[in-house]
Structure formats: structure tokens, C-alpha cells
Write a protein that holds these residues in place. Structure first.
Motif, mmCIF file in Angstrom:
data_model
loop_
_atom_site.group_PDB
_atom_site.id
_atom_site.type_symbol
_atom_site.label_atom_id
_atom_site.label_comp_id
_atom_site.label_asym_id
_atom_site.label_seq_id
_atom_site.Cartn_x
_atom_site.Cartn_y
_atom_site.Cartn_z
ATOM 1 N N UNK A 1 2.333 -0.034 -2.007
ATOM 2 C CA UNK A 1 2.272 1.075 -2.970
ATOM 3 C C UNK A 1 1.026 1.917 -2.735
ATOM 4 N N UNK A 2 -0.106 1.239 -2.561
ATOM 5 C CA UNK A 2 -1.372 1.951 -2.348
ATOM 6 C C UNK A 2 -1.333 2.768 -1.063
ATOM 7 N N UNK A 3 -0.752 2.234 -0.010
ATOM 8 C CA UNK A 3 -0.654 2.959 1.261
ATOM 9 C C UNK A 3 0.137 4.253 1.091
ATOM 10 N N UNK A 4 1.241 4.188 0.336
ATOM 11 C CA UNK A 4 2.045 5.390 0.095
ATOM 12 C C UNK A 4 1.304 6.380 -0.812
ATOM 13 N N UNK A 5 0.737 5.854 -1.907
ATOM 14 C CA UNK A 5 0.102 6.725 -2.907
ATOM 15 C C UNK A 5 -1.073 7.498 -2.330
ATOM 16 N N UNK A 6 -1.791 6.892 -1.409
ATOM 17 C CA UNK A 6 -2.961 7.549 -0.830
ATOM 18 C C UNK A 6 -2.611 8.400 0.383
ATOM 19 N N UNK A 7 -1.357 8.338 0.834
ATOM 20 C CA UNK A 7 -0.959 9.129 1.989
ATOM 21 C C UNK A 7 -1.360 8.524 3.312
ATOM 22 N N UNK A 8 -1.762 7.261 3.325
ATOM 23 C CA UNK A 8 -2.121 6.609 4.587
ATOM 24 C C UNK A 8 -0.863 6.284 5.389
ATOM 25 N N UNK A 9 0.257 6.128 4.690
ATOM 26 C CA UNK A 9 1.528 5.956 5.372
ATOM 27 C C UNK A 9 2.584 6.848 4.734
ATOM 28 N N UNK A 10 3.557 7.233 5.537
ATOM 29 C CA UNK A 10 4.761 7.878 5.016
ATOM 30 C C UNK A 10 5.971 7.005 5.321
ATOM 31 N N UNK A 11 5.713 5.813 5.886
ATOM 32 C CA UNK A 11 6.781 4.920 6.279
ATOM 33 C C UNK A 11 7.311 5.267 7.657
ATOM 34 N N UNK A 52 9.770 -0.011 0.623
ATOM 35 C CA UNK A 52 9.269 -1.261 1.198
ATOM 36 C C UNK A 52 9.956 -1.552 2.524
ATOM 37 N N UNK A 53 11.278 -1.385 2.559
ATOM 38 C CA UNK A 53 11.986 -1.542 3.825
ATOM 39 C C UNK A 53 11.554 -0.465 4.807
ATOM 40 N N UNK A 54 11.332 0.741 4.295
ATOM 41 C CA UNK A 54 10.900 1.853 5.124
ATOM 42 C C UNK A 54 9.534 1.578 5.751
ATOM 43 N N UNK A 55 8.659 0.902 5.035
ATOM 44 C CA UNK A 55 7.345 0.568 5.586
ATOM 45 C C UNK A 55 7.451 -0.490 6.683
ATOM 46 N N UNK A 56 8.486 -1.317 6.613
ATOM 47 C CA UNK A 56 8.733 -2.364 7.617
ATOM 48 C C UNK A 56 7.551 -3.327 7.721
ATOM 49 N N UNK A 57 7.244 -4.059 6.643
ATOM 50 C CA UNK A 57 6.052 -4.923 6.638
ATOM 51 C C UNK A 57 6.100 -6.068 7.634
ATOM 52 N N UNK A 59 -3.438 15.078 -11.127
ATOM 53 C CA UNK A 59 -2.619 13.875 -11.057
ATOM 54 C C UNK A 59 -3.487 12.657 -10.864
ATOM 55 N N UNK A 60 -3.059 11.486 -11.397
ATOM 56 C CA UNK A 60 -3.875 10.276 -11.269
ATOM 57 C C UNK A 60 -3.815 9.696 -9.879
ATOM 58 N N UNK A 61 -4.747 8.799 -9.585
ATOM 59 C CA UNK A 61 -4.837 8.157 -8.281
ATOM 60 C C UNK A 61 -5.224 6.700 -8.478
ATOM 61 N N UNK A 62 -4.816 5.865 -7.541
ATOM 62 C CA UNK A 62 -5.208 4.455 -7.585
ATOM 63 C C UNK A 62 -6.679 4.273 -7.240
ATOM 64 N N UNK A 63 -7.359 5.322 -6.758
ATOM 65 C CA UNK A 63 -8.745 5.198 -6.317
ATOM 66 C C UNK A 63 -9.762 5.373 -7.434
#
Length: 625
Positions: free
Chosen positions: A143-153, A162-167, A293-297
Motif C-alpha cells: 500500500x505504501x509503495x503505491x501511495x507514495x508513487x514508488x511503484x505503479x505495479x 497486490x497481484x499487479x505488484x507481483x510480490x 490530500x493526506x499521505x502516509x508520510x
């Protein structure tokens, strides 16, 4: 004055894409300028995070081993601490030693086989999230990776992120450079150790604070009495607004503490627009709010009496000030969930999740929060009020009527009988019993604001005006002040003021009410105006507090000149005026009074947030020792 907030909004809307520049020639034969990650690979190579091969290739599609990822991570955050020659049995021993010190969720601490195997994308997400104090839970990390824009999957069109991220898939050398370049671009350059693994059993935490010798906190006759009585100011929303400390007649700046915008993701600005609370040892606790908008940071910060950072934790941006409960436990609500901390920053418990806001303590020490549940289908959106026991376990839940999605009151408040009061964004006021049952409702025109209680149980609302669209029809709420009887009927309404957001009604024991907007208004308890005053030098909005001598402390956010701090006598006479020296700083919180008469408040600037301590000169001398 400083219309920097408008400028900031235009900046976010109009800023060009700074990455659309001509690419430099890369240093690797197999990474042409047209390669999708060529810039990121070049960046990582120049900073010596990752190296190429002797044949001048980079091999971007080759998988990264966990040991290699650990090395890149440590070079990124702890370059000065790395000793490349300290390996005993494996070349990455030094990196794993440091990773173990910071409790990073790697898999290969005791296995060279795991170290030498490709690292999974899930482990990478967990480690990167842990670097910012985010839970190492896999879903929370993704969730954090998506919310911060570090990943788009791997597939942005997928419906399952979650499947899109392919953990479970492996990470390539090109992908790891992209992750770290995005970390760098978004300001994630400082390692924040998570306190998840520091949580001790309740009977093992020892309070070692040196407490100040001050009188006990008294919220007022009709408020719940569940806050830390030894704290200087355990809450800024759940008391009558009159401090038990007197402000000095001579004030000077003691210190200022700057908070840079280093961790704000795109299209978010973290602000310190809520007041701090103050513990029994003088520690100030303040949480980052947000614009756009809020952020997890967003973080909660603990600041010493001398203005030094003691600890911080990423609770996420929030709309509320923290509160301090019995035994000094600090509670905070943010974008990442509901949190309880021991005074030293050790996590006591947390309830992780999105959409939490509002914060109050019940008469039995329970933690009362508002929970907004979002969904792409509006029919599945709803809002609820949740009560947690003091140990973090859930007590009860009250769900609001269908169609109610947002709160209007910044915080709920709780009376001495345990009744909880709040209003929604449509102006309906709710009284909910201590066991989560609806007592009564009352429809008003309040849109957003704060609540106060009188000693006879009268509920006051300080409501800001607003214009919004309801099915393409403009709806105007005219704000003002409301007085509501304990049985839920309207006592009176005063329309002569448009109150400043987050500036509550101060309820004085001698029969007067104080409220702030573009003017300071004083009313009697029948809702009649006694006197009012405006700032004669400029137009602006005020925020207020009251000291033990019934002096009114007024912070003026002025539009065309430097902001001001005033001290007013009971009749409105200006006794003292302090002008902020930086015209680009804009007052963003209500004032809070410390144990020695110091005044704490925050300001916003387009480059930073800042907290000020203004107090008697002798406090400055003590702070320097």
C-alpha cells in the motif's frame, strides 16, 4: 499577505515535467539512451549504489540477490557507516550486521543460500517501507509503495494492486535502480527506524521522565476527566479553553523549530496546522496535517522544552492534535491508523487502516475515533464512530445513517457522563451514549468547526461557513455560533461571526464566551454580543487562547502584512503586541500556553513548517543551559 498557498496550488497544476530533458549517454554498452530505465541506472551508478561489470555492461534484466539489495539499501541510507572490508565468511556480512541493528525484514541473516538467491519484490517493499517506519506487514508495505508513487505495479491496468505488484516475483537490476531513484525524488533520504519491534509488555515500561512541578489539569466541570492530570496541556480540544498558567507581560522569542517538506509525496503538502499538546515533562507532541490530500508520510513529532527533536513516527497526516491520556500515553490518529505511544516514543499499540480521523478519550479512558470508509461505489461508502479500549482492543462501533460520509466537527467531545458529541458535514449534530447508542440528533447549518461544553451541559458549536454543490445545486452554510441544550434542542444561534477553523469557543467561568473570526467576539451566555474588536492594521483571521489571568492571547493571520501575536485585557484593550519578522510565514495554529507562560504556535511557509516558542526572557536563559 503571502498568498503562498495559492502559488503552491498553481505550482502543482502548472509545473512542467522536469524529467523530459535530453538523456545523457549512459556508461554501459547494454543500456542505450532509449532504454526505459537508462536515467535511473545512470543515476544509481554515479552515486555508487550499484556497479556494472568489467565488460562495461550493466545487465539490467538480471535478478538482484538479497545480499546485493541489502548492499544497495545500506549505501543509499548509511554510506558513511559501511566498512567494505569487514566480511568474515560472506562479502555482505557487514551489510547484514547493519540491517540486523535496524531490524530490517530481510530473510538471509542466517542463510548464505538465501543471501545469494534473487530477492522477491515483496521483501523489497517490506524493507523500503520499514525504512520510513511503516509496518513491515506485506499488504501495508505494498500500500505504501503505491501511495507514495514508488511503484505503479507491473500492469497499471490491473484491478488487483497486490497481484499487479507481483510480490513473489524477483526484482531486476533495472527495477531496483528505479525504486531507489523514486525514493530519492520523493524525499525519502532519511532512515526512520520503526518502533514495531520495540513494543514491551505493559508491565515492563518504566516512566523515567523528570516531571514539572505544576498544578493538576482541570478540563472543566462537564468534560470527561480521562486525560493526564499531570500534563501541562494534554488536550487542546477537550477543555473549556482557559489555561491554568499565566502569560508573562514581557515576551521574546525563545526558539524556533523548522520542519522541511522533505517527505511530501507529489500533490501533497504536509502542514503543522494543529496545535501541540504538552506532557508532564514539558515535551511537546505535534502531528503533521495536510493540504490537497493526506499521505502516509505525515509524522507525529516529540519536541523537547529546548526545541530539540526527541522522536518521530509516521502515523500519516491527520486533521487532529494528539491527546495525552493517563500515565502519559500519547494517542494520535492519522492516515495510517490509530496509535498509542509511551512518552519516549515506544509504540504501545496501533490499529492500522485508512480513513481514521477525529480523536477523543471517553470517561473510562477509551479512545474514540471517527472512521470514514471510502469505496469507488458511493453506495458502499459510510462513516462510523469506533470506541477502542485503552489496550487497543475494539469496544463498540456506531454506524452513521446512509449518505453520511464525512465529519463536520474536527474532533468529537465527551462529557462527564460519557456522552459523545459531534456533527457531520451536513450539519446534523449527534449525541451518542458511552455504549454506542444514539441519544438524539439536531439539524443545523454547521459545515465544519469545533465543539465546546459549558458547566451546565450546554453544547457550543463554532461553525465555519461554506459553499458546496449538492446535486448541482449550490448550498450555502452561513456558519456562526450555536448553543444547544443537553436534551438536544437549540438554545440560541449567533450569526455575527464566521469563526476561524479550529479556533473553538472559550467558555469562561464568569459567564462569557469568546470566539474568533475576522474579529474577536465576546458574548454572554444568552448569545448577546458584549464587545468585539478587529485588527486595525490589516484584515485577517484570528485564533485565540486564554491564560489563568483571563488575558486573551490572539494570533492574527493577516493578509497584507506580517502576522501578529496580541495579548488583550478582558475589555479588549491591547496589552502587548508581538510581530513576526518574516512576512512569508503564515500563522497556522491556535496558541497553546506552557507551564512558564510561554506561548507555542506554528507557522507555514512555502519551503517549510515551523514551531515558535515565545516566552519570558528568563525562559530563554534556562533553555540555553
Amino acid at each position: 499577505m503571502k498568498r503562498w498557498l495559492v502559488i503552491s496550488m498553481l505550482f502543482f497544476l502548472l509545473i512542467p515535467n522536469l524529467h523530459n530533458v535530453k538523456a545523457e549517454k549512459t556508461a554501459f554498452l547494454d543500456v542505450p539512451n532509449t532504454y526505459w530505465a537508462s536515467k535511473e541506472i545512470q543515476w544509481a551508478s554515479e552515486r555508487q549504489l550499484i556497479k556494472g561489470y568489467p565488460d562495461k555492461t550493466f545487465r539490467p534484466n538480471q535478478f538482484v540477490t538479497e545480499a546485493q539489495f541489502a548492499a544497495i539499501f545500506m549505501r543509499y541510507f548509511f554510506h558513511e557507516q559501511i566498512k567494505e572490508n569487514n566480511a568474515i565468511s560472506h562479502w555482505a556480512d557487514g551489510y547484514y550486521d547493519l540491517a540486523k541493528k535496524y531490524r530490517l525484514p530481510l530473510k538471509g541473516y542466517n542463510s548464505e543460500k538465501v543471501r545469494n538467491a534473487p530477492v522477491s519484490r515483496g521483501v523489497v517493499a517490506q524493507v523500503l517501507a520499514a525504512s520510513q517506519g511503516i509496518s513491515s506487514d506485506l499488504h501495508a508495505a505494498i500500500d505504501w509503495m503505491y501511495e507514495t508513487g514508488i511503484t505503479v505495479g507491473k500492469n497499471p491496468n490491473s484491478n488487483n494492486k497486490y497481484e499487479n505488484f507481483a510480490p513473489n516475483e524477483n526484482l531486476t537490476r533495472a527495477q531496483v535502480t528505479v525504486f531507489f531513484k523514486r525514493m530519492f525524488d520523493k524525499g525519502f533520504v532519511t532512515f526512520y527506524s520503526s518502533t514495531d519491534t520495540k513494543t514491551p509488555p505493559p508491565d515492563q515500561w518504566v516512566d523515567k521522565r523528570e516531571k514539572l512541578d505544576v498544578s493538576k489539569f482541570d478540563p472543566g466541570l462537564f468534560y470527561s476527566d480521562s486525560y493526564d492530570k499531570e500534563a501541562v496541556q494534554p488536550t487542546v480540544a477537550h477543555y473549556n479553553g482557559v489555561s491554568r498558567f499565566a502569560v508573562s507581560s514581557v515576551l521574546s522569542k525563545i526558539w524556533e523549530k523548522k520542519f522541511d517538506y522533505i517527505n511530501s509525496p507529489p500533490y501533497t503538502i504536509s502542514t503543522l496546522n494543529k496545535s501541540p499538546v504538552i506532557g508532564s515533562d514539558g515535551t511537546l507532541y505535534i502531528q503533521e496535517g495536510y493540504l490537497f490530500g493526506p499521505s502516509s508520510q505525515g509524522r507525529i513529532f516529540a519536541i523537547s522544552l529546548n526545541g530539540e527533536l526527541k522522536w518521530s513516527y509516521p502515523v500519516g497526516n491527520g486533521r487532529n492534535s494528539p491527546v495525552i491520556g493517563k500515565n502519559g500515553i500519547v494517542y494520535a490518529v492519522g492516515y495510517n491508523g490509530v496509535f498509542a505511544f509511551y512518552p519516549d516514543g515506544t509504540l504501545k499499540w496501533k490499529h492500522q487502516g485508512k480513513g481514521f480521523t477525529g480523536l477523543a478519550l471517553g470517561e473510562d479512558g477509551s479512545v474514540i475515533v471517527i472512521h470514514r470508509v471510502s469505496h469507488p461505489d458511493e453506495e458502499k461508502m459510510y462513516m462510523e464512530l469506533i470506541s477502542f479500549h485503552a489496550d487497543g482492543s475494539e469496544n463498540w462501533t456506531y454506524r452513521f445513517p446512509k449518505g453520511v460520509y464525512y465529519e463536520g466537527s474536527i474532533n468529537p467531545i465527551v462529557d462527564k457522563n460519557g456522552t459523545i458529541y459531534l456533527f457531520d458535514s451536513y450539519g446534523k449534530v449527534y449525541a451518542i451514549t458511552k455504549d454506542g447508542k444514539l441519544n438524539w440528533t439536531l439539524q443545523t447549518n454547521a459545515y465544519q468547526g469545533s465543539l465546546s461544553l459549558d458547566e451546565d451541559g450546554t453544547l457550543y458549536i463554532s461553525a465555519s461557513s461554506n459553499i458546496y454543490q449538492d446535486f448541482e445545486t449550490p448550498v450555502i452554510t452561513n456558519g456562526g455560533l450555536y448553543a444547544i441544550r443537553p436534551n438536544g434542542t437549540l438554545k440560541w444561534k449567533y450569526d455575527g461571526i464566521d469563526p476561524t477553523e479550529n479556533s473553538p469557543i472559550i467558555v469562561e467561568n464568569d459567564g462569557f464566551l469568546y470566539a474568533a473570526g475576522t474579529e474577536v467576539h465576546v458574548l454572554n451566555k444568552e448569545g448577546k454580543l458584549v464587545w468585539k474588536m478587529k485588527n486595525e492594521e490589516d484584515f485577517g483571521k484570528a485564533r485565540i487562547a486564554m491564560d489563568a489571568n483571563h488575558n486573551l492571547i490572539v494570533l492574527w493571520q493577516l493578509y497584507n502584512s506580517m502576522d501578529q501575536l496580541m495579548i488583550l485585557a478582558k475589555n479588549g484593550h491591547v496589552k502587548y503586541r508581538y510581530t513576526l519578522l518574516n512576512a512569508e510565514e503564515e500563522v497556522s495554529s491556535s496558541p497553546v500556553i506552557g507551564h512558564d507562560g510561554s506561548i507555542y504556535f506554528t507557522v507555514a511557509h512555502y519551503d517549510y513548517n515551523k514551531m515558535y516558542r515565545i516566552g519570558p526572557p528568563e525562559s530563554a536563559l534556562r533553555s540555553e543551559k
